[in-house]
Each structure stands twice: as C-alpha cells, then as structure tokens.
Design an enzyme around this catalytic site. Structure first.
Site, PDB file in Angstrom:
ATOM      1  N   ASN A  88       0.862  -1.184   0.000  1.00  0.00           N
ATOM      2  CA  ASN A  88       0.000   0.000   0.000  1.00  0.00           C
ATOM      3  C   ASN A  88       0.900   1.235   0.000  1.00  0.00           C
ATOM      4  O   ASN A  88       1.489   1.588   1.021  1.00  0.00           O
ATOM      5  CB  ASN A  88      -0.884  -0.055   1.264  1.00  0.00           C
ATOM      6  CG  ASN A  88      -1.724   1.191   1.439  1.00  0.00           C
ATOM      7  OD1 ASN A  88      -1.807   2.035   0.552  1.00  0.00           O
ATOM      8  ND2 ASN A  88      -2.363   1.316   2.604  1.00  0.00           N
ATOM      9  N   TRP A  89       0.996   1.873  -1.159  1.00  0.00           N
ATOM     10  CA  TRP A  89       1.922   3.004  -1.295  1.00  0.00           C
ATOM     11  C   TRP A  89       1.394   4.278  -0.630  1.00  0.00           C
ATOM     12  O   TRP A  89       2.118   5.259  -0.510  1.00  0.00           O
ATOM     13  CB  TRP A  89       2.175   3.312  -2.786  1.00  0.00           C
ATOM     14  CG  TRP A  89       2.870   2.233  -3.557  1.00  0.00           C
ATOM     15  CD1 TRP A  89       3.041   0.916  -3.199  1.00  0.00           C
ATOM     16  CD2 TRP A  89       3.483   2.370  -4.844  1.00  0.00           C
ATOM     17  NE1 TRP A  89       3.708   0.243  -4.185  1.00  0.00           N
ATOM     18  CE2 TRP A  89       3.996   1.108  -5.216  1.00  0.00           C
ATOM     19  CE3 TRP A  89       3.640   3.441  -5.734  1.00  0.00           C
ATOM     20  CZ2 TRP A  89       4.657   0.891  -6.423  1.00  0.00           C
ATOM     21  CZ3 TRP A  89       4.300   3.216  -6.944  1.00  0.00           C
ATOM     22  CH2 TRP A  89       4.811   1.960  -7.276  1.00  0.00           C
ATOM     23  N   LYS A  90       0.137   4.265  -0.261  1.00  0.00           N
ATOM     24  CA  LYS A  90      -0.508   5.466   0.317  1.00  0.00           C
ATOM     25  C   LYS A  90      -0.274   6.683  -0.599  1.00  0.00           C
ATOM     26  O   LYS A  90      -0.230   6.515  -1.806  1.00  0.00           O
ATOM     27  CB  LYS A  90      -0.034   5.691   1.757  1.00  0.00           C
ATOM     28  CG  LYS A  90      -0.235   4.421   2.605  1.00  0.00           C
ATOM     29  CD  LYS A  90      -0.082   4.639   4.072  1.00  0.00           C
ATOM     30  CE  LYS A  90      -0.280   3.303   4.795  1.00  0.00           C
ATOM     31  NZ  LYS A  90      -0.241   3.424   6.239  1.00  0.00           N
ATOM     32  N   HIS A 113      -9.684   1.199   4.837  1.00  0.00           N
ATOM     33  CA  HIS A 113      -8.424   1.369   5.576  1.00  0.00           C
ATOM     34  C   HIS A 113      -8.665   2.326   6.744  1.00  0.00           C
ATOM     35  O   HIS A 113      -9.447   3.276   6.621  1.00  0.00           O
ATOM     36  CB  HIS A 113      -7.351   1.923   4.630  1.00  0.00           C
ATOM     37  CG  HIS A 113      -5.985   1.893   5.240  1.00  0.00           C
ATOM     38  ND1 HIS A 113      -5.577   2.821   6.164  1.00  0.00           N
ATOM     39  CD2 HIS A 113      -4.964   1.035   5.092  1.00  0.00           C
ATOM     40  CE1 HIS A 113      -4.340   2.530   6.545  1.00  0.00           C
ATOM     41  NE2 HIS A 113      -3.939   1.449   5.913  1.00  0.00           N
ATOM     42  N   GLU A 125      -7.044   4.706   7.870  1.00  0.00           N
ATOM     43  CA  GLU A 125      -6.786   6.123   7.563  1.00  0.00           C
ATOM     44  C   GLU A 125      -7.992   6.739   6.857  1.00  0.00           C
ATOM     45  O   GLU A 125      -8.312   7.912   7.045  1.00  0.00           O
ATOM     46  CB  GLU A 125      -5.511   6.248   6.710  1.00  0.00           C
ATOM     47  CG  GLU A 125      -4.271   6.034   7.575  1.00  0.00           C
ATOM     48  CD  GLU A 125      -3.074   5.473   6.841  1.00  0.00           C
ATOM     49  OE1 GLU A 125      -3.035   5.497   5.603  1.00  0.00           O
ATOM     50  OE2 GLU A 125      -2.156   4.979   7.535  1.00  0.00           O
ATOM     51  N   GLU A 137      -5.714  -5.127  10.606  1.00  0.00           N
ATOM     52  CA  GLU A 137      -4.744  -4.059  10.834  1.00  0.00           C
ATOM     53  C   GLU A 137      -5.077  -3.337  12.141  1.00  0.00           C
ATOM     54  O   GLU A 137      -5.919  -2.418  12.135  1.00  0.00           O
ATOM     55  CB  GLU A 137      -4.787  -3.049   9.685  1.00  0.00           C
ATOM     56  CG  GLU A 137      -4.353  -3.615   8.352  1.00  0.00           C
ATOM     57  CD  GLU A 137      -3.693  -2.545   7.488  1.00  0.00           C
ATOM     58  OE1 GLU A 137      -2.563  -2.763   7.054  1.00  0.00           O
ATOM     59  OE2 GLU A 137      -4.303  -1.483   7.277  1.00  0.00           O
ATOM     60  N   GLY A 160       2.038   2.166  10.939  1.00  0.00           N
ATOM     61  CA  GLY A 160       2.984   3.274  10.866  1.00  0.00           C
ATOM     62  C   GLY A 160       3.657   3.609  12.177  1.00  0.00           C
ATOM     63  O   GLY A 160       4.298   4.649  12.302  1.00  0.00           O
ATOM     64  N   SER A 187       3.067  -2.186  10.507  1.00  0.00           N
ATOM     65  CA  SER A 187       4.512  -2.217  10.757  1.00  0.00           C
ATOM     66  C   SER A 187       5.163  -3.551  10.368  1.00  0.00           C
ATOM     67  O   SER A 187       6.024  -4.049  11.089  1.00  0.00           O
ATOM     68  CB  SER A 187       4.805  -1.860  12.220  1.00  0.00           C
ATOM     69  OG  SER A 187       4.358  -0.551  12.491  1.00  0.00           O
ATOM     70  N   GLY A 238       2.769  -1.230   4.447  1.00  0.00           N
ATOM     71  CA  GLY A 238       2.776   0.199   4.142  1.00  0.00           C
ATOM     72  C   GLY A 238       4.200   0.693   3.930  1.00  0.00           C
ATOM     73  O   GLY A 238       4.807   0.453   2.873  1.00  0.00           O
TER      74      GLY A 238
HETATM   75  P1  PGA Z   1       2.595   0.288   7.821  1.00  0.00           P
HETATM   76  O1  PGA Z   1       1.175   0.500   7.100  1.00  0.00           O
HETATM   77  O2  PGA Z   1       3.177  -0.991   7.229  1.00  0.00           O
HETATM   78  O3  PGA Z   1       3.376   1.492   7.472  1.00  0.00           O
HETATM   79  O4  PGA Z   1       2.337   0.129   9.268  1.00  0.00           O
HETATM   80  C1  PGA Z   1       0.292  -0.573   6.887  1.00  0.00           C
HETATM   81  C2  PGA Z   1      -0.992  -0.068   6.285  1.00  0.00           C
HETATM   82  O5  PGA Z   1      -1.411   1.033   6.630  1.00  0.00           O
HETATM   83  O6  PGA Z   1      -1.619  -0.739   5.469  1.00  0.00           O
END
Ligand code: PGA
Length: 267
Positions: free
Chosen positions: A11-13, A99, A101, A170, A176, A216, A237
């Site tokens: 997931n490149w966000k 997600h 976010e 998640e 993150g 993470s 991520g």
């Molecule tokens: P992260 O993000 O690996 O940076 O914790 C995972 C995600 O949000 O899908």
C-alpha cells in the site's frame, strides 16, 4: 484441505510521483527472481495518479495492480472520486476498502465501507477489507467485538461474489508506529476473524477467504508473522516504499508459500 496462496500487498498510500513509481517497479524487479515469485501473489497499490504508469510497468511481470479506495457509484457528480469501473478500466484487480486512515481522516463509516465492498465485487475487483481495533479498544477488551462488528457490517448483502473478499487485520495502533502486534495478538485476532467468517459465510467460503496481517510489517518480523495459523499474507505500508525491504519481504514469503490452517477449520 483448502490451500491459500500467500498474498502480499504493498500500500503506497500518498507516495510516489510518476517517475518515482516507474523506478520503484524497476528496482523491485531487478532485485527479485521471477520464478521464486511465482508462488506468491503480489499486489502493488499505488496512488490513483500512478495507476496507469504502474499498469504499464508491471506488464509481463509477476505483480497485480490494486487501488487504495473507490467510490460506490459507477459515475456521476462526485467531484474528486474514482469508481470501480474506472479502476477496472486501468487494469486493477484489487482495491483496498475501509483502511483505518480512510475511516479516521475521511469519515468512512461501516455503512460506506459496505457500499464500497458491493461496488468492488460488482466490478470484479477483489476488495481488501481492512478491520482493526484502536489501542483504547484493545485496552478495554473490545478487540473481538470491534472485529466482529466491522466484519459483519461490511459483509452484509455483498452478494454471491463474497468468496473474492480478502480481509486485512490491521490494528490501528500498529499502523505506521513501528510497533507490530505480537505473535500471540495476531494469532488470537486471526482465529477470531476466521471463526466469524465461517459463521457469516459458511464453512466452504469462510475457510477460503484470505486473512492478511498489516501494521509495521518489515523484513525483520514477516518471518515470524507468516507461520502463524490463519495468516495468509501481509498488507505492507512503509516498507513497500523501499524496494530493498519490500523485495526481502517477498523473498521470505515465497520461501513459505502456503499458509497454515488452524485444526478447528478443516476444509
Ligand atoms: P505500515 O502500514 O506498514 O506502514 O504500518 C500498513 C498499512 O497502513 O496498510
């Protein structure tokens, strides 16, 4: 016995311009041995702006294209939104839905998430449904209740294509933060999710749906996460933005190509 292939999703966000996206795919390909990759399904989910570039860059390479969200309508006056038809048109096969976010920053509720699930499946996109508890919910012992609720709301009336769904567990506090959930926490949550899936969808379909862990994930912890019962892969991520780290994760996953089923869920 259901065999569930490893599935690793990057997931490149909101990262990577078009030239950077092209470079990331190239660097990743240079680092990976294509035959080894054949045992793992790898999905790259860049931002909307880089989807067509990445679609071209992955042609003939062992990656599939994913998007990070979608709108539930096919077209219309929805400024700034992108529909499932459009994603399909670009070559997407997967789409991340719900997600944390999106839930936290853009007010996506379980009702909206459910509509997006229906829309994704209607267009032949495999939705990767993200569910997970906050730290406060974990501390107050509400993790299982939250997971059950998010699952049952999102999977209400999704139709006969429900077998195409992918779940990503998640924990919000692990995203993150550099603090992944522990093996015991992941084990417990994935078993609970599997039990709920079987209860909601029946034995055959419920045992088939892949459950990914996200939060993470790095090359340092993927080796201990994948052998956990009912962990079929990972949603990655930060580490997927670094080709060296993401290639390492994929290599470790390809060395453990099948996931383990908990003995309570034989199929
Ligand atoms: P992260 O993000 O690996 O940076 O914790 C995972 C995600 O949000 O899908």
């Amino acid at each position: 016995m259901v065999q569930r292939r490893r599935l690793i999703v990057g997931n490149w966000k909101m990262h990577k311009t078009i030239p950077e996206a092209r470079e990331l795919v190239q660097e990743l390909t240079d680092l990976l041995d294509a035959p080894a990759m054949a045992s793992v399904t790898t999905v790259l989910a860049p931002p909307f702006t880089a989807l067509s570039t990445v679609a071209l860059a992955i042609q003939g390479r062992p990656y599939l294209l994913g998007a990070q969200t979608l709108h539930w309508e096919d077209q219309g006056a929805f400024t700034g939104e992108v529909s499932g038809v459009m994603l399909k048109d670009l070559g997407c096969r997967y789409v991340i839905v719900g997600h944390s976010e999106r839930r936290r920053c853009f007010g996506e509720t379980d009702v909206i998430v459910q509509k997006k699930m229906v829309a994704a499946l209607r267009h032949g996109l495999r939705p990767i449904l993200c569910i997970g508890e906050t730290w406060d919910q974990r501390l107050s012992d509400h993790t299982e209740r939250i997971l059950s609720l998010q699952l049952s709301e999102a999977l209400t009336d999704v139709g006969k294509e429900v077998g195409d769904v992918v779940i990503a567990y998640e924990p919000v506090w692990a995203i993150g933060s550099g603090r992944s959930a522990t093996v015991a926490q992941v084990h417990e949550a994935h078993l609970h999710i599997r039990t709920q899936l079987v209860a909601l969808l029946g034995q055959d379909t419920g045992a088939q749906v892949p459950i990914l862990y996200g939060g993470s994930v790095t090359p340092d912890n993927i080796g201990e996460l994948l052998p956990i019962h009912e962990v079929d892969g990972a949603l990655v991520g930060s580490a997927c933005l670094n080709p060296v780290l993401f290639a390492k994760i994929l290599q470790i996953a390809s060395a453990s190509p099948e996931s383990y089923q908990h003995p309570s869920f034989p199929a």
